[in-house]
Write a protein that holds these residues in place. Structure first.
Motif, PDB file in Angstrom:
ATOM      1  N   LYS A 106     -54.036  -9.152   5.013  1.00  0.00           N
ATOM      2  CA  LYS A 106     -53.225  -7.952   4.620  1.00  0.00           C
ATOM      3  C   LYS A 106     -53.819  -6.703   5.526  1.00  0.00           C
ATOM      4  CE  LYS A 106     -51.500  -4.946   1.029  1.00  0.00           C
ATOM      5  NZ  LYS A 106     -51.469  -4.745  -0.583  1.00  0.00           N
ATOM      6  N   VAL A 107     -52.689  -5.953   6.032  1.00  0.00           N
ATOM      7  CA  VAL A 107     -53.262  -4.647   6.662  1.00  0.00           C
ATOM      8  C   VAL A 107     -52.052  -3.569   6.127  1.00  0.00           C
ATOM      9  CG1 VAL A 107     -52.862  -3.393   9.036  1.00  0.00           C
ATOM     10  CG2 VAL A 107     -53.783  -5.827   8.882  1.00  0.00           C
ATOM     11  N   SER A 108     -52.850  -2.455   5.566  1.00  0.00           N
ATOM     12  CA  SER A 108     -52.185  -1.138   5.194  1.00  0.00           C
ATOM     13  C   SER A 108     -52.811  -0.042   5.930  1.00  0.00           C
ATOM     14  CB  SER A 108     -52.105  -1.155   3.730  1.00  0.00           C
ATOM     15  OG  SER A 108     -53.597  -1.181   3.128  1.00  0.00           O
ATOM     16  N   TYR A 109     -52.170   1.160   5.879  1.00  0.00           N
ATOM     17  CA  TYR A 109     -52.585   2.367   6.221  1.00  0.00           C
ATOM     18  C   TYR A 109     -53.788   2.932   5.525  1.00  0.00           C
ATOM     19  CZ  TYR A 109     -52.567   7.288   7.680  1.00  0.00           C
ATOM     20  OH  TYR A 109     -52.722   8.514   8.130  1.00  0.00           O
ATOM     21  N   LEU A 110     -54.810   3.098   6.085  1.00  0.00           N
ATOM     22  CA  LEU A 110     -55.996   3.783   5.608  1.00  0.00           C
ATOM     23  C   LEU A 110     -56.585   5.112   6.222  1.00  0.00           C
ATOM     24  CD1 LEU A 110     -57.886   0.309   4.835  1.00  0.00           C
ATOM     25  CD2 LEU A 110     -56.936   1.805   3.147  1.00  0.00           C
ATOM     26  N   PRO A 111     -56.103   6.015   5.779  1.00  0.00           N
ATOM     27  CA  PRO A 111     -56.381   7.308   6.790  1.00  0.00           C
ATOM     28  C   PRO A 111     -57.797   7.621   6.862  1.00  0.00           C
ATOM     29  CG  PRO A 111     -55.474   7.923   4.605  1.00  0.00           C
ATOM     30  CD  PRO A 111     -55.349   6.438   4.564  1.00  0.00           C
ATOM     31  N   GLY A 112     -58.632   7.258   6.033  1.00  0.00           N
ATOM     32  CA  GLY A 112     -60.295   7.514   5.782  1.00  0.00           C
ATOM     33  C   GLY A 112     -60.891   6.119   6.226  1.00  0.00           C
ATOM     34  N   GLU A 113     -61.834   6.086   5.332  1.00  0.00           N
ATOM     35  CA  GLU A 113     -62.803   4.896   5.435  1.00  0.00           C
ATOM     36  C   GLU A 113     -62.142   3.622   5.249  1.00  0.00           C
ATOM     37  OE1 GLU A 113     -65.349   5.180   6.800  1.00  0.00           O
ATOM     38  OE2 GLU A 113     -66.623   6.940   6.497  1.00  0.00           O
ATOM     39  N   SER A 114     -62.587   2.519   5.751  1.00  0.00           N
ATOM     40  CA  SER A 114     -62.153   1.073   5.720  1.00  0.00           C
ATOM     41  C   SER A 114     -62.612   0.760   4.188  1.00  0.00           C
ATOM     42  CB  SER A 114     -62.779   0.286   6.636  1.00  0.00           C
ATOM     43  OG  SER A 114     -62.672  -1.047   6.359  1.00  0.00           O
ATOM     44  N   ASP A 115     -61.698  -0.255   3.821  1.00  0.00           N
ATOM     45  CA  ASP A 115     -62.002  -0.775   2.305  1.00  0.00           C
ATOM     46  C   ASP A 115     -62.244  -2.320   2.542  1.00  0.00           C
ATOM     47  OD1 ASP A 115     -59.385  -2.013   3.167  1.00  0.00           O
ATOM     48  OD2 ASP A 115     -58.332  -1.557   1.555  1.00  0.00           O
ATOM     49  N   THR A 116     -62.697  -2.680   3.951  1.00  0.00           N
ATOM     50  CA  THR A 116     -62.919  -3.934   4.247  1.00  0.00           C
ATOM     51  C   THR A 116     -64.088  -4.198   4.895  1.00  0.00           C
ATOM     52  OG1 THR A 116     -62.373  -6.036   5.189  1.00  0.00           O
ATOM     53  CG2 THR A 116     -61.580  -3.891   6.200  1.00  0.00           C
ATOM     54  N   PHE A 174     -61.449  10.611  12.791  1.00  0.00           N
ATOM     55  CA  PHE A 174     -60.860  11.592  11.954  1.00  0.00           C
ATOM     56  C   PHE A 174     -60.080  11.070  11.160  1.00  0.00           C
ATOM     57  CE2 PHE A 174     -62.834  13.130  15.981  1.00  0.00           C
ATOM     58  CZ  PHE A 174     -63.901  14.147  15.402  1.00  0.00           C
ATOM     59  N   HIS A 175     -59.943  11.557   9.774  1.00  0.00           N
ATOM     60  CA  HIS A 175     -58.860  11.337   8.812  1.00  0.00           C
ATOM     61  C   HIS A 175     -57.508  11.610   9.243  1.00  0.00           C
ATOM     62  CE1 HIS A 175     -56.704  11.600   4.981  1.00  0.00           C
ATOM     63  NE2 HIS A 175     -57.766  11.075   4.240  1.00  0.00           N
ATOM     64  N   GLY A 176     -56.697  10.202   9.365  1.00  0.00           N
ATOM     65  CA  GLY A 176     -55.249  10.455   9.720  1.00  0.00           C
ATOM     66  C   GLY A 176     -54.404  11.291   9.164  1.00  0.00           C
ATOM     67  N   ASP A 177     -54.735  12.145   8.154  1.00  0.00           N
ATOM     68  CA  ASP A 177     -53.723  12.885   7.540  1.00  0.00           C
ATOM     69  C   ASP A 177     -54.490  14.300   7.430  1.00  0.00           C
ATOM     70  OD1 ASP A 177     -52.207  10.755   6.770  1.00  0.00           O
ATOM     71  OD2 ASP A 177     -53.058  10.607   4.785  1.00  0.00           O
ATOM     72  N   ASN A 178     -55.698  14.479   7.285  1.00  0.00           N
ATOM     73  CA  ASN A 178     -56.072  15.928   7.347  1.00  0.00           C
ATOM     74  C   ASN A 178     -57.046  16.379   8.333  1.00  0.00           C
ATOM     75  OD1 ASN A 178     -58.875  14.875   6.419  1.00  0.00           O
ATOM     76  ND2 ASN A 178     -57.927  15.189   4.028  1.00  0.00           N
ATOM     77  N   GLY A 179     -57.574  15.467   9.272  1.00  0.00           N
ATOM     78  CA  GLY A 179     -58.581  15.685  10.322  1.00  0.00           C
ATOM     79  C   GLY A 179     -59.732  15.574   9.977  1.00  0.00           C
ATOM     80  N   ALA A 180     -60.167  15.202   8.690  1.00  0.00           N
ATOM     81  CA  ALA A 180     -61.620  15.715   8.393  1.00  0.00           C
ATOM     82  C   ALA A 180     -62.459  14.374   8.921  1.00  0.00           C
ATOM     83  CB  ALA A 180     -61.654  15.212   6.547  1.00  0.00           C
ATOM     84  N   GLY A 181     -63.702  14.890   9.558  1.00  0.00           N
ATOM     85  CA  GLY A 181     -64.602  14.118  10.086  1.00  0.00           C
ATOM     86  C   GLY A 181     -65.302  12.745   9.346  1.00  0.00           C
ATOM     87  N   ILE A 182     -65.302  11.666   9.945  1.00  0.00           N
ATOM     88  CA  ILE A 182     -65.548  10.225   9.323  1.00  0.00           C
ATOM     89  C   ILE A 182     -66.425   9.628  10.196  1.00  0.00           C
ATOM     90  CG2 ILE A 182     -64.851   8.217   7.975  1.00  0.00           C
ATOM     91  CD1 ILE A 182     -61.896   9.606   7.987  1.00  0.00           C
TER      92      ILE A 182
END
Length: 600
Positions: free
Chosen positions: A448-458, A556-564
């Motif tokens: 499965k692939v779903s949108y993850l704006p921040g860190e990965s869940d895999t 960077f976070h895909g919604d708010n731009g926070a550094g990751i």
């Protein structure tokens, strides 16, 4: 690197301590290292730095923009490191003998006995990733050459020298697996670097360009011979830098059997062909013996580009219904399926765009005759892509996978804020997949692939290697460069909605500038006086000792731009300095006049 000074101090609350350090070779007893002269010299060096940067930073940048620009460059300089790795010695210590088969399990990097690294190199991140990565380095150079062109050019040259490049033409990827397959972007960076120096300093370093071209030719041949599985000009190979973006782990055998035809892999090669075409064209202007190389790469590009869009092919990478490119899974039974994930994989074909001004064929009429012969005899190769025979603004020609109709369709998705366009740049995966995950079932197991704006869940490629939603600076740089190439061809009359559905019409220069501003906005203070890069971390947002000191994160976070990711990863994120410089110092009209010689 073999010594350190160790100070132990106790600092009372609200107080501060200053430690002064000085290197000297003055043995005189009369020398007072920390007298009044210390502050004078320290202030003088700071003024030297200020004076230098005043010649680099565009005057139109405001105080906060100057702060971000200068720190981005400072981080690039800080990330240089001496890197020593005698891999032959390391392999010998681990029982690897290149002259005979030991029967043991293969040792990491066993095919790289020739390598000896002992150079100062720009690191991805000297703190978390203190080793070089050749595809990261291609983007580092764009920022480094703003302040140190010689060092930037030397870095590109280094990756292609005999004690780095494999004798078979492969460019080393990175320390833990030099044989991993990364995007072939060194040619892209080489021609950019050459154009920038020619534009800003009126220097034409054709000897450096020629030396790089010769080694890039080996690398191009390696790609053609090793990664075109069926000889159909369709490429695959590893994760190609976009780790953790697809349904399957690209560096492992597919659970379905068969193989992937990769839209990004093939797009990288289309761009590689264009870059080699542009380099050989530049060299041919000085040396006619390179003219044959021009024709060679014209044909390579046409074959590769045409493989991405085949008329009447219902199992090809281009999906006419969606107006987008997808990877194609080809199974052992001969069937094929598009993996309909809207990701950066499908945007990269847009990046394969290069403008030519016709100077070469004017100089060599016989070359024009031979080129016309190739084009008229192989019209089927560009039946579905942009016609290289069609001229644009100022008689320019365009090498592009996308014709105008398909370009508009891809841009329509890329500029949609409900898909790729975030407040802070182009996302690596469409927001569409937040509500509509893509999945495929293989023998009872769901992938499965779903949108993850921040860190990965895999855990695929590590927990902080997420291309499933965040904004990554390097591919945004590729997109900006491509948009400016399209603009040099189509001019101001080509307009499209940005954002999609807004009713606001922009030309391609304005869209490139808009994306650049969104990227810069990650680091700049917003209307609340906060920097999106620091998200909800109040210490960094409010504390005067932190808030104006910028960290250039890995992504960077895909919604708010926070550094990751890696927090000090100035590396390829430092390319923001080049982007800011470009749009602060060059207008749309100047770019149209400069054409392909423009900075991006």
């Amino acid at each position: 690197t073999k010594a350190a000074a160790d100070y132990s101090v106790t600092i009372k609350p609200g107080k501060s301590v200053v430690i002064r350090l000085r290197l000297t070779n003055n043995p005189s007893d009369k020398f007072i290292p920390f007298g009044d002269g210390f502050d004078t010299i320290f202030d003088s060096r700071k003024k030297d730095a200020d004076n230098f940067y005043s010649t680099v930073i565009p005057a139109s940048l405001d105080t906060d923009e100057v702060n971000v620009f200068r720190q981005a460059i400072a981080g690039m300089m800080w990330s240089k490191q001496f890197y020593l790795y005698d891999i032959d010695k390391w392999l010998d210590e681990h029982g690897s003998d290149p002259s005979r088969n030991s029967g043991k399990t293969a040792i990491r990097n066993e095919e790289w006995h020739h390598m000896f690294n002992g150079d100062i190199i720009s690191m991805p991140d000297k703190w978390e990733y203190p080793w070089y990565a050749s595809w990261d380095l291609a983007f580092h150079v764009l920022a480094l050459t703003l302040v140190d062109p010689d060092f930037g050019k030397q870095q590109l040259r280094l990756m292609m020298q005999g004690h780095y490049m494999h004798p078979n033409g492969m460019v080393p990827a990175y320390e833990w697996n030099f044989s991993d397959v990364n995007p072939p972007v060194l040619a892209w960076s080489t021609i950019f670097t050459y154009r920038l120096e020619k534009l800003t300093k009126n220097v034409e370093d054709t000897e450096w360009l020629k030396a790089n071209f010769m080694k890039l030719l080996l690398n191009f041949t390696w790609w053609v011979n090793r990664k075109d599985r069926a000889g159909r000009n369709v490429f695959d190979g590893g994760f190609l830098g976009l780790d953790n973006i697809g349904v399957f782990d690209r560096s492992a055998p597919l659970p379905t059997g068969g193989y992937l035809e990769q839209a990004d892999g093939t797009a990288w090669m289309a761009l590689f062909s264009q870059n080699m075409l542009e380099i050989s064209s530049e060299l041919a202007l000085k040396d006619k013996s390179f003219a044959d190389m021009v024709l060679k790469f014209v044909e390579h590009f046409l074959w590769i580009a045409s493989s991405m869009i085949r008329m009447g092919d219902n199992t090809g990478m281009w999906d006419e219904e969606d107006g987008f490119f997808y990877d194609v899974l080809r199974l052992p039974d001969g069937t094929a399926h598009r993996l309909k994930v809207r990701s950066m994989v499908g945007l990269l074909p847009l990046c394969a765009a290069t403008v030519f001004d016709g100077e070469l064929i004017k100089k060599y009429p016989e070359l024009k005759f031979r080129l016309d012969q190739v084009l008229t005899s192989r019209r089927e190769l560009f039946a579905a892509i942009h016609s290289p025979m069609k001229t644009g603004v100022a008689g320019r020609r365009l090498a592009s996978v996308l014709d105008e109709t398909r370009l508009r369709r891809v841009l329509n998705k890329m500029l949609d804020e409900n898909e790729f366009l975030s407040p802070h740049g182009i996302r690596s995966l469409s927001l569409y997949h937040a509500e509509n995950p893509f999945s495929v079932n293989v023998e009872g197991q769901e992938y499965k692939v779903s949108y993850l704006p921040g860190e990965s869940d895999t855990g695929m490629f590590g927990g902080n290697s997420n291309w499933r939603g965040p904004v990554w600076m390097p591919v945004n740089a590729l997109i900006i460069r491509a948009l400016l190439q399209y603009h040099a061809y189509y001019g101001d009359n080509f307009k499209i909605e940005c954002p999609t559905g807004s009713g606001i019409q922009m030309n391609l220069y304005q869209i490139a500038e808009n994306i650049s501003k969104r990227l810069a906005g990650i680091f700049l203070k917003n209307e609340k006086g906060e920097r999106p890069v620091y998200g909800g971390t109040r210490k960094f947002q409010d504390d005067p000792h932190w808030k104006d000191y910028i960290l250039f994160y890995e992504y960077f976070h895909g919604d708010n731009g926070a550094g990751i990711g890696a927090s000090h990863q100035t590396g390829w994120t430092g390319v923001i300095a080049r982007s800011m410089h470009l749009f602060a110092s060059t207008t749309s009209e100047q770019l149209l006049e400069l054409g392909k010689k423009a900075a991006f």
